[in-house]
Write an enzyme that holds these catalytic residues in place. Structure first.
Site, PDB file in Angstrom:
ATOM      1  N   ARG A   1       0.834  -1.213   0.000  1.00 38.75           N
ATOM      2  CA  ARG A   1       0.000   0.000   0.000  1.00 38.75           C
ATOM      3  C   ARG A   1       0.864   1.256   0.000  1.00 38.75           C
ATOM      4  O   ARG A   1       0.561   2.214  -0.700  1.00 38.75           O
ATOM      5  CB  ARG A   1      -0.946   0.012   1.208  1.00 38.75           C
ATOM      6  CG  ARG A   1      -2.052  -1.021   1.098  1.00 38.75           C
ATOM      7  CD  ARG A   1      -2.942  -1.013   2.310  1.00 38.75           C
ATOM      8  NE  ARG A   1      -2.140  -1.290   3.501  1.00 38.75           N
ATOM      9  CZ  ARG A   1      -2.504  -0.998   4.739  1.00 38.75           C
ATOM     10  NH1 ARG A   1      -3.671  -0.427   4.971  1.00 38.75           N
ATOM     11  NH2 ARG A   1      -1.723  -1.284   5.749  1.00 38.75           N
TER      12      ARG A   1
ATOM     13  N   ASN B   1      -6.176  -2.721   1.734  1.00 36.86           N
ATOM     14  CA  ASN B   1      -6.112  -4.180   1.800  1.00 36.86           C
ATOM     15  C   ASN B   1      -7.531  -4.729   1.817  1.00 36.86           C
ATOM     16  O   ASN B   1      -8.426  -4.131   2.430  1.00 36.86           O
ATOM     17  CB  ASN B   1      -5.397  -4.645   3.071  1.00 36.86           C
ATOM     18  CG  ASN B   1      -3.910  -4.449   3.021  1.00 36.86           C
ATOM     19  OD1 ASN B   1      -3.311  -4.327   1.956  1.00 36.86           O
ATOM     20  ND2 ASN B   1      -3.282  -4.436   4.177  1.00 36.86           N
TER      21      ASN B   1
END
Length: 92
Positions: free
Chosen positions: A20, A38
């Site tokens: 990320r 996520n």
């Protein structure tokens, strides 16, 4: 400017490897807006908006991923830009 939006789902070893953060850094370097998060199934999902060439460049970077990760599959949906974001963020 030819703007677009891409919704990207990344599958593989992409959680717990800084993926990320990698996506956020890539998007911000290209001045894209949107978010990354996520998913419960182990995938990572991102929405990228900006100039089409820059979005495509980001998609290619996501296809490679960070050195610690392993991208097995990338699913991309391209749609018209909605201009609904002002920056790029990591969502929980």
């Amino acid at each position: 400017m030819n703007a677009m939006r891409a919704t990207v789902r990344v599958q593989g070893r992409v959680q717990g490897v800084g993926f990320r953060y990698f996506v956020r850094c890539t998007a911000r370097a290209l001045h894209l807006t949107g978010w990354v998060r996520n998913l419960n199934n182990g995938d990572v999902e991102a929405v990228l908006e900006g100039p089409a060439a820059d979005v495509e460049q980001a998609i290619e970077a996501l296809r490679q991923g960070p050195p610690q990760g392993r991208v097995e599959r990338l699913l991309v949906e391209r749609t018209p830009c909605r201009n609904e974001f002002i920056n790029f963020e990591i969502r929980l």
